[in-house]
Scaffold this motif. Structure first.
Motif, PDB file in Angstrom:
ATOM      1  N   THR A  19       0.848  -1.206   0.000  1.00  0.00           N
ATOM      2  CA  THR A  19       0.000   0.000   0.000  1.00  0.00           C
ATOM      3  C   THR A  19       0.873   1.241   0.000  1.00  0.00           C
ATOM      4  O   THR A  19       0.640   2.181  -0.795  1.00  0.00           O
ATOM      5  CB  THR A  19      -0.917   0.020   1.237  1.00  0.00           C
ATOM      6  OG1 THR A  19      -1.612  -1.202   1.284  1.00  0.00           O
ATOM      7  CG2 THR A  19      -1.891   1.181   1.203  1.00  0.00           C
ATOM      8  N   PHE A  39      -2.943   1.076  -6.792  1.00  0.00           N
ATOM      9  CA  PHE A  39      -3.484   0.446  -5.573  1.00  0.00           C
ATOM     10  C   PHE A  39      -4.144  -0.890  -5.863  1.00  0.00           C
ATOM     11  O   PHE A  39      -4.016  -1.830  -5.097  1.00  0.00           O
ATOM     12  CB  PHE A  39      -4.468   1.384  -4.825  1.00  0.00           C
ATOM     13  CG  PHE A  39      -3.744   2.524  -4.144  1.00  0.00           C
ATOM     14  CD1 PHE A  39      -3.138   2.322  -2.917  1.00  0.00           C
ATOM     15  CD2 PHE A  39      -3.632   3.812  -4.785  1.00  0.00           C
ATOM     16  CE1 PHE A  39      -2.469   3.379  -2.324  1.00  0.00           C
ATOM     17  CE2 PHE A  39      -2.923   4.818  -4.167  1.00  0.00           C
ATOM     18  CZ  PHE A  39      -2.335   4.595  -2.892  1.00  0.00           C
ATOM     19  N   ILE A  43      -3.215  -4.412  -4.125  1.00  0.00           N
ATOM     20  CA  ILE A  43      -4.171  -5.357  -3.515  1.00  0.00           C
ATOM     21  C   ILE A  43      -3.990  -6.752  -4.110  1.00  0.00           C
ATOM     22  O   ILE A  43      -3.915  -7.753  -3.400  1.00  0.00           O
ATOM     23  CB  ILE A  43      -5.615  -4.859  -3.711  1.00  0.00           C
ATOM     24  CG1 ILE A  43      -5.828  -3.598  -2.861  1.00  0.00           C
ATOM     25  CG2 ILE A  43      -6.640  -5.949  -3.315  1.00  0.00           C
ATOM     26  CD1 ILE A  43      -7.087  -2.809  -3.244  1.00  0.00           C
ATOM     27  N   THR A  58      -4.937  -4.467   2.592  1.00  0.00           N
ATOM     28  CA  THR A  58      -4.376  -3.567   1.571  1.00  0.00           C
ATOM     29  C   THR A  58      -5.491  -2.673   1.013  1.00  0.00           C
ATOM     30  O   THR A  58      -5.300  -1.476   0.770  1.00  0.00           O
ATOM     31  CB  THR A  58      -3.729  -4.383   0.439  1.00  0.00           C
ATOM     32  OG1 THR A  58      -2.869  -5.337   1.043  1.00  0.00           O
ATOM     33  CG2 THR A  58      -2.915  -3.484  -0.516  1.00  0.00           C
ATOM     34  N   SER A  62      -5.391   1.104   1.237  1.00  0.00           N
ATOM     35  CA  SER A  62      -5.397   1.852  -0.015  1.00  0.00           C
ATOM     36  C   SER A  62      -6.550   2.850  -0.039  1.00  0.00           C
ATOM     37  O   SER A  62      -6.378   3.999  -0.488  1.00  0.00           O
ATOM     38  CB  SER A  62      -5.552   0.857  -1.189  1.00  0.00           C
ATOM     39  OG  SER A  62      -4.458  -0.013  -1.228  1.00  0.00           O
TER      40      SER A  62
END
Lengths: 761, 125
Positions: A19, A39, A43, A58, A62
């Motif tokens: 992240t 992002f 992930i 994440t 994010s």
């Protein structure tokens, strides 16, 4: 532990890091790209790496980053609709990405896990296979080893009897290498006898498929023989054709040796049974004979075949067979194993000829399975009994011997001592046994004893050696010794037997005999001297001119000749009376007649001496030899006359013995009738008024040549034997003769004679 | 001069015979005694030249008489011949030790007696 925690925490670290990296890259690349794509990438990577939960972290991180950093138009902590929408789409898309990548990651993980499990299973299976393979290999080796090294021989023969397999043990036994035997006919190894057996059995074996307990002798390579016991089974193929044998062989040489030894032992035992001198007899429960050895044959006179199965009572005296039967039954039922028989008396056996013999027996019991065998061992002890009886007789002779019988060792120690030895020497057996023989020997005789013992050691005897021994009380005794060696059963001299006879009495008798001869010689020589002298002078003519002297010499010769005749007669009479040669014939005699005859014979002699002879007759019938009683009476009257002074009186009377106290002083009132007196003896009395006899001579006057005064024989013409003869005569009549006397007053000689019974009663 | 001899014997008949032998054949003067005691007295009183002494006598026997004769001063020197019927060797050995001049055994030879006595007593005829 730390590693596990690290693995659990690491994905979340990756989530934070990815992240942050996406945020930084977005900020750096802001003019050129959409900030959202980075992002999503973060992930996806995180979810792929760490799974769904780090993916969602994440996403959250994010979303926060986007809200607070990258959308400046949006006031802090305030959400407008536009940006909210944008954020929601992001979250949704991000969530899907995280979800998909997370699942992907989980699936991938599961696949990895499955693969790992598969690998483990494979490895395990491989191990099991390897292990099984090892086991099989070990089992095969073991079987091979067992086959080769079993304590028995194994081999297999093909249809032609050739060896196709053989184990090491058998090869070792036979001494061959395997290569030497494979393909070779088994029969070639056998002794001819065994070949024959093999040829008989092998064809049958191939059909039947088995054979058991066949014994073969196999010739080993070194030509020694191997004795085996063989068991075999046949192997057939599916079509039932014989393929080969499977044979097991046991070496039975040791067993055979043991059997042979047992047989030999049994033979020896049988031999011992037969050479035993004792009778060994076994009986069964019915008391029938089952064993009868050679010793029994000798003892009983039966052969074994005659008595086998016969009842035991055949061998026993009939009178004791019941007792014996009960005894044996009782013993068989008892818990004893062996017992000496005959504790309560002698055992007797009966021979075939019916004779009996004393026996010594023991009985024993043996359990053989259910059978109870009773065995008696019996010895004929007739010889021993005889020997014992003989020994007992000898012992009795020794015990009752008048002679002292002593035995001693070669060292002179006393070992036996009979009753006469006790009497002779004064020591009891207990006192004497164990003592040196020297206790009996006067010190000056010890050297003789030493010499005797050395002679005994050389086996010599000493006969009737006359010597002196010392009694316990210190007195000495004359003995005659006979010594002989004592030998043991082997003949070795172990001591001496000694017979000692007391010769005191014999010596006394010898001395008396010598004295008598000496006295007789003297008594004979005295008248002979006078006769020879007087006749010699006459013969020489010395008195030819002196007739008176010559006559006197003739008178002397005649007088002394008479004396000599009397003396010789008296000596002969006495000798015959003493030796028993003169047996007096007793008859019933009348005492009055005897008195009268004697008085008549002596009356003239009495008158010559101017003496009055008074007879007080009593008629009693007595047992007597009349001549001998007249001789006695005349002798006593003659003595009375000789020793009386002229003018005196002499009485001759007869009395009955119970009147002994009555004085005999004159003729009156003494005549009685014998029938009044139930007595068995009469008493004669001859009384004189002579000089009398001193009291110390009253006994000795009856001994030979024991006149009160030796000159009497000269003066009175006596021989010195008259009273001795009278005494012998009266003794032969079972009578008694004695004298009572007072010096200077006179003497009375008495003697008694038995009355004839009819009159006495 | 004839020798005087004393003969001692308890047997009177034998004394008579001896007297005859010695007087008639030995020309001796013979004295006689019928017992040992009488002989002793006679030996002392009559002083014979020799004595013929019987051994076995009642009462005092010849050996006792001999001992007394030898003990007594007056008779010690008289030679003595023993006369005896005891002829056993041990008796003769005993007599030989008594110191007598000789021993003559009964029964003696009446003809030789005087010679034997004279010789034993050392008389020359």
């Amino acid at each position: 532990m730390g590693d596990t925690i690290y693995r659990q925490v690491m994905p979340y670290g990756v989530a934070a890091a990815s992240t942050a990296i996406a945020l930084l890259l977005s900020l750096w690349l802001e003019p050129f790209s959409s900030e959202v794509a980075l992002f999503y990438l973060a992930i996806a990577l995180t979810a792929s790496y760490g799974g769904i939960y780090p993916g969602f972290l994440t996403l959250v991180l994010s979303s926060l980053a986007l809200y607070y950093v990258l959308i400046p138009s949006v006031p802090r902590f305030a959400v407008d609709a536009n940006s909210g929408m944008e954020l929601a789409v992001f979250a949704l898309v991000g969530g899907l990405i995280a979800l998909l990548n997370g699942n992907l990651q989980a699936s991938k993980y599961r696949a990895e896990q499955l693969e790992l499990q598969l690998q483990e299973m494979n490895q395990s299976l491989e191990k099991q296979v390897q292990s099984r393979t090892d086991d099989l290999k070990y089992g095969a080796d073991e079987i091979q080893d067992l086959y080769e090294n079993a304590p028995c021989g194994y081999h297999s023969l093909d249809n032609e009897g050739r060896i196709v397999r053989i184990n090491d043990t058998e090869l070792r036994w036979l001494g061959y290498e395997r290569s030497e035997l494979l393909g070779r006919p088994f029969a070639q190894l056998l002794t001819p006898q065994s070949v024959q057996r093999f040829q008989e059995c092998f064809p049958r074996f191939k059909k039947t498929g088995f054979v058991n307990d066949l014994e073969f002798e196999i010739i080993c390579k070194d030509e020694s023989l191997l004795l085996v016991n063989l068991n075999s089974t046949a192997i057939y193929d599916e079509s039932g054709q014989y393929v080969m044998s499977r044979s097991t062989l046991f070496d039975i040489r040791d067993r055979k040796r043991a059997e042979a030894a047992l047989t030999a032992s049994q033979a020896r035992f049988a031999g011992i049974l037969d050479i035993a001198n004792d009778a060994i007899i076994s009986i069964d429960a019915q008391q029938n004979i089952t064993l009868f050895n050679k010793g029994a044959e000798k003892v009983f006179g039966y052969s074994a075949t005659e008595v086998m199965g016969q009842p035991l009572t055949l061998l026993l005296p009939k009178r004791s067979s019941n007792v014996h039967q009960r005894y044996v039954s009782e013993f068989a039922q008892s818990t004893e194993i062996a017992r000496q028989m005959g504790e309560r008396g002698e055992i007797s056996g009966r021979r075939k000829d019916g004779s009996e013999f004393p026996a010594e027996a023991s009985i024993s019991r043996l359990e053989l399975g259910d059978e109870r065998v009773v065995t008696a061992i019996l010895r004929d002890i007739s010889d021993r009994k005889q020997a014992e009886a003989a020994q007992a007789r000898l012992a009795a002779i020794v015990a009752s011997s008048q002679d002292a019988i002593i035995s001693k060792t070669l060292e002179g120690v006393i070992v036996s001592w009979n009753a006469s030895a006790e009497n002779l020497f004064g020591y009891s057996a207990a006192e004497a046994i164990g003592q040196p023989i020297a206790i009996l020997i006067p010190p000056d005789q010890l050297h003789v004893e030493t010499r005797f013992l050395s002679l005994i050691r050389q086996g010599e005897s000493i006969q009737q050696y006359e010597t002196v021994r010392r009694r316990k009380d210190g007195t000495f005794v004359d003995i005659s010794l006979t010594l002989s060696p004592v030998r043991d059963a082997k003949g070795t001299i172990v001591g001496a037997s000694k017979i000692a006879r007391d010769i005191t009495e014999q010596r006394t008798l010898d001395r008396m005999k010598n004295e008598f001869i000496s006295i007789v010689s003297h008594e004979l020589r005295t008248p002979l001297t006078a006769i020879r002298g007087s006749l010699g002078l006459i013969l020489r003519g010395v008195y030819d001119k002196k007739p008176e002297k010559k006559h006197r010499m003739i008178e002397i010769a005649a007088q002394e000749s008479n004396r000599l005749v009397r003396l010789v007669n008296d000596i002969l009479d006495l000798q015959r009376l003493e030796s028993g040669q003169m047996k007096l014939a007793l008859e019933a005699c009348d005492t009055a007649a005897l008195m009268q005859q004697s008085a008549d014979a002596m009356r003239a002699y009495a008158e010559e001496h101017q003496l009055q002879l008074i007879v007080i007759p009593l008629s009693v019938s007595v047992w007597a030899a009349p001549d001998a009683i007249i001789q006695t009476l005349t002798n006593l009257l003659s003595n009375a006359i000789k020793f009386s002074q002229p003018g005196g009186k002499i009485w001759l009377s007869v009395d009955l013995e119970d009147r002994a106290e009555q004085p005999v002083d004159n003729a009156s009132g003494l005549t009685k009738k014998a029938a009044d007196c139930p007595l068995t003896r009469v008493r004669f009395a001859i009384t004189d008024q002579g000089r009398g006899i001193p009291s110390d001579k009253l006994e000795t006057v009856f001994e030979r040549f024991q006149q009160v005064d030796a000159s009497d024989s000269r003066d009175k013409g006596g021989t010195g034997l008259g009273l001795a003869i009278c005494q012998k005569i009266i003794e032969q009549h079972n009578g008694r003769i004695w004298v009572e006397s007072a010096l200077g007053e006179g003497s009375t000689f008495y003697f008694t004679l038995p009355i004839v019974e009819e009159q006495a009663g | 001069m004839s020798k005087r001899i004393l003969v001692i014997d308890d047997e009177s008949l034998i004394l008579e015979v001896i007297q005859g032998c010695l007087e008639e054949l030995g020309e001796m003067e013979v004295l006689t005694a019928e017992s040992g005691l009488a002989g002793l007295q006679m030996a002392q009183t009559k002083r014979p030249d020799g004595i013929l002494l019987d051994v076995s006598m009642p009462g005092m026997d010849g050996l006792e008489v001999l001992r007394r004769l030898q003990d007594h001063e007056t008779t010690r020197s008289i030679p003595i011949v023993l006369l005896t019927a005891r002829v056993q060797p041990e008796d003769r050995a005993k007599f030989a030790k008594t110191g007598v001049a000789g021993v003559i055994l009964k029964p003696f030879d009446p003809i030789a007696l005087a010679d034997q006595v004279a010789e034993a007593l050392g008389w020359k005829r």
